[in-house]
Design a protein around this motif. Structure first.
Motif, PDB file in Angstrom:
ATOM      1  N   ASP A 354       0.826  -1.210   0.000  1.00 14.27           N
ATOM      2  CA  ASP A 354       0.000   0.000   0.000  1.00 14.27           C
ATOM      3  C   ASP A 354       0.859   1.259   0.000  1.00 14.27           C
ATOM      4  O   ASP A 354       0.543   2.252  -0.674  1.00 14.27           O
ATOM      5  CB  ASP A 354      -0.925  -0.001   1.216  1.00 14.27           C
ATOM      6  N   TYR A 355       1.947   1.229   0.774  1.00 13.96           N
ATOM      7  CA  TYR A 355       2.862   2.375   0.801  1.00 13.96           C
ATOM      8  C   TYR A 355       3.503   2.561  -0.573  1.00 13.96           C
ATOM      9  O   TYR A 355       3.678   3.693  -1.046  1.00 13.96           O
ATOM     10  CB  TYR A 355       3.927   2.137   1.860  1.00 13.96           C
ATOM     11  N   SER A 356       3.811   1.463  -1.222  1.00 17.39           N
ATOM     12  CA  SER A 356       4.424   1.522  -2.545  1.00 17.39           C
ATOM     13  C   SER A 356       3.536   2.238  -3.549  1.00 17.39           C
ATOM     14  O   SER A 356       4.005   3.090  -4.315  1.00 17.39           O
ATOM     15  CB  SER A 356       4.730   0.097  -3.042  1.00 17.39           C
ATOM     16  N   ILE A 357       2.246   1.919  -3.546  1.00 17.74           N
ATOM     17  CA  ILE A 357       1.386   2.540  -4.570  1.00 17.74           C
ATOM     18  C   ILE A 357       1.139   4.016  -4.266  1.00 17.74           C
ATOM     19  O   ILE A 357       0.956   4.823  -5.179  1.00 17.74           O
ATOM     20  CB  ILE A 357       0.069   1.756  -4.740  1.00 17.74           C
ATOM     21  N   LEU A 358       1.182   4.399  -2.992  1.00 15.84           N
ATOM     22  CA  LEU A 358       1.107   5.831  -2.687  1.00 15.84           C
ATOM     23  C   LEU A 358       2.343   6.549  -3.212  1.00 15.84           C
ATOM     24  O   LEU A 358       2.256   7.650  -3.766  1.00 15.84           O
ATOM     25  CB  LEU A 358       0.967   6.049  -1.185  1.00 15.84           C
ATOM     26  N   GLN A 367      11.704   4.454  -5.224  1.00 23.14           N
ATOM     27  CA  GLN A 367      11.347   3.980  -3.885  1.00 23.14           C
ATOM     28  C   GLN A 367      10.116   3.080  -3.931  1.00 23.14           C
ATOM     29  O   GLN A 367      10.020   2.087  -3.207  1.00 23.14           O
ATOM     30  CB  GLN A 367      11.092   5.177  -2.961  1.00 23.14           C
ATOM     31  N   SER A 368       9.164   3.429  -4.786  1.00 19.25           N
ATOM     32  CA  SER A 368       7.964   2.605  -4.941  1.00 19.25           C
ATOM     33  C   SER A 368       8.330   1.195  -5.391  1.00 19.25           C
ATOM     34  O   SER A 368       7.804   0.206  -4.860  1.00 19.25           O
ATOM     35  CB  SER A 368       7.015   3.257  -5.951  1.00 19.25           C
ATOM     36  N   LEU A 369       9.240   1.096  -6.334  1.00 23.88           N
ATOM     37  CA  LEU A 369       9.659  -0.221  -6.821  1.00 23.88           C
ATOM     38  C   LEU A 369      10.362  -1.015  -5.731  1.00 23.88           C
ATOM     39  O   LEU A 369      10.153  -2.227  -5.592  1.00 23.88           O
ATOM     40  CB  LEU A 369      10.584  -0.058  -8.041  1.00 23.88           C
ATOM     41  N   GLN A 370      11.188  -0.363  -4.950  1.00 25.22           N
ATOM     42  CA  GLN A 370      11.893  -1.068  -3.885  1.00 25.22           C
ATOM     43  C   GLN A 370      10.928  -1.639  -2.854  1.00 25.22           C
ATOM     44  O   GLN A 370      11.068  -2.788  -2.428  1.00 25.22           O
ATOM     45  CB  GLN A 370      12.889  -0.130  -3.201  1.00 25.22           C
ATOM     46  N   TYR A 371       9.936  -0.839  -2.445  1.00 19.35           N
ATOM     47  CA  TYR A 371       8.961  -1.342  -1.468  1.00 19.35           C
ATOM     48  C   TYR A 371       8.095  -2.449  -2.060  1.00 19.35           C
ATOM     49  O   TYR A 371       7.720  -3.394  -1.370  1.00 19.35           O
ATOM     50  CB  TYR A 371       8.087  -0.192  -0.953  1.00 19.35           C
TER      51      TYR A 371
END
Length: 432
Positions: A354-358, A367-371
């Motif tokens: 969920d944090y990634s898509i935000l 950062q989104s890809l890493q999470y």
């Protein structure tokens, strides 16, 4: 510079929430943005590495929110201090403490923890030059216990049933605490302890906390001589009530809040309330965000109503203009803040997703890809059986599409951001 495939570029550039950095910073150093958030940790930095229990430390997974606000010219000093206070409490959590009832837990000060959560969010939206006075509100909690002892001293020597009846009359009648039904989307005060202590209207979690804090003080003073538990209501209208645990029944067990479930409850309430995509309540938060990112096959979902489509378009239009606190359209800052704290709490691995898509919607693609990769690793190593219902399958399909898109974006030299950027993080806002 490598050209991004047309489909991926269109999806990325149409994202409605993109971080704004200063024009000078973009013009002088295009690569500076991605480097800023991955600078080495210092003793004063709140860009924290994520470490999960029983796992080796992932490489350079760090939070974004405070650094992003700093780059927009917003002072996050008080927010960082509040986050440190939150960490100082949850780092005391052991496996045993996580499963301990809130009415008997002693290692973690849940009152302070809830107030540190409120203090950080207050700083994020009010930009006040002074921090929320956490200690003053702790004193208010203490005063509630003191007043109960002075007003109802005779009940302290009565039967457990009469004692609990006196406590509930004291809280819900004399002091006027009441349950917020959530009918007014503007009234987010019910989710923050300091506001509940001030306005006497709160969520079931906040009222349970106040109830349990009074019980803990009475135990410390040796004024409570029986095993008392707090019944947490799962309906929309019930009030938290105490009961004599020795006379409890098996059906009471699901209504006992542990330290872990309590903290998850208040943070998920915040995350859901401030999630920026509110157009379809039948879907999970992640699916609504994935739908906004065009990561869901529309042919596999039921046809959306005209109201839902209009709401989605209105949300995007408002957020494009930088209006991020409108009724029903969430608040990206507080959604990110709740997501980061849930990850620190080491709750469900889906919080990473969920944090990634935000972060994707904010334009933080690397950062989104890493999470998202970390979520996939956690899921693949989990021994728990994965659900196979319709919505779970839709979520995993959306994860795969988001992963593909982020990998395509990563091919772009320097993780270039769209040429137009919108200021959802840098806007000033009225506090709640």
């Amino acid at each position: 510079m490598t050209l991004l495939p047309a489909v991926a570029l269109a999806s990325a550039s149409s994202s409605p929430w993109i971080l704004r950095t200063s024009p000078l910073e973009i013009a002088t150093s295009p690569a500076k943005v991605s480097k800023l958030y991955f600078s080495p940790l210092s003793s004063t930095s709140s860009c924290l590495r994520v470490v999960c229990r029983g796992e080796s430390q992932p490489a350079d997974l760090k939070f974004v929110l405070h650094h992003a606000l700093d780059s927009s010219g917003i002072d996050t000093t008080h927010a960082r201090e509040a986050r440190k206070g939150f960490l100082s409490q949850i780092e005391k959590l052991t496996i045993i403490e996580r499963e301990t009832s809130i009415s008997v837990n002693r290692r973690v000060d849940l009152g302070k923890t809830a107030l540190y959560i409120a203090a950080e969010d207050d700083s994020l939206v009010s930009h006040s030059s002074v921090p929320l006075p956490v200690d003053s509100f702790i004193d208010r909690l203490y005063d509630l216990s003191m007043c109960f002892c002075s007003d109802c001293s005779s009940s302290l020597r009565s039967s457990p049933e009469k004692f609990l009846d006196s406590l509930e009359k004291y809280l819900y009648v004399k002091k006027g605490f009441r349950r917020s039904t959530g009918g007014n989307p503007l009234d987010t005060r019910a989710l923050y302890l300091h506001s509940v202590l001030t306005h006497r209207s709160g969520s079931s979690a906040m009222l349970s906390l106040i109830y349990s804090e009074i019980l803990k003080v009475l135990r410390l003073w040796s004024l409570l001589d029986f095993d008392c538990e707090v019944y947490f209501p799962h309906d929309r209208y019930g009030l938290p009530k105490g009961y004599h645990k020795q006379k409890s029944v098996e059906s009471d067990q699901p209504h006992i809040m542990t330290t872990q479930t309590f903290l998850q409850e208040i943070l998920r309430n915040l995350k859901e309330t401030f999630w920026p995509f509110q157009n379809d309540p039948t879907k999970s938060s992640f699916l609504r965000a994935a739908d906004a990112a065009n990561c869901i096959d529309r042919s596999s979902t039921a046809e959306q109503s005209g109201f839902q489509l209009a709401s989605a378009k209105a949300a995007q239009h408002r957020l494009d203009r930088g209006v991020w606190t409108s009724v029903g359209f969430g608040d990206m800052r507080r959604a990110l803040s709740a997501g980061e704290r849930l990850i620190l709490l080491e709750s469900d691995p889906k919080e990473l997703r969920d944090y990634s898509i935000l972060l994707y919607h904010c334009g933080f693609y690397e950062q989104s890809l890493q999470y998202l990769k970390f979520y996939m690793d956690k899921k693949s190593s989990s021994l728990q059986k994965q659900p196979t219902d319709k919505f779970s399958n839709m979520e995993e399909d959306a994860v795969e599409k988001l992963m593909t898109r982020l990998n395509l974006i990563s091919m772009e030299d320097g993780w270039s951001k769209p040429s137009h950027v919108r200021n959802f993080l840098g806007n000033n806002s009225e506090p709640w």
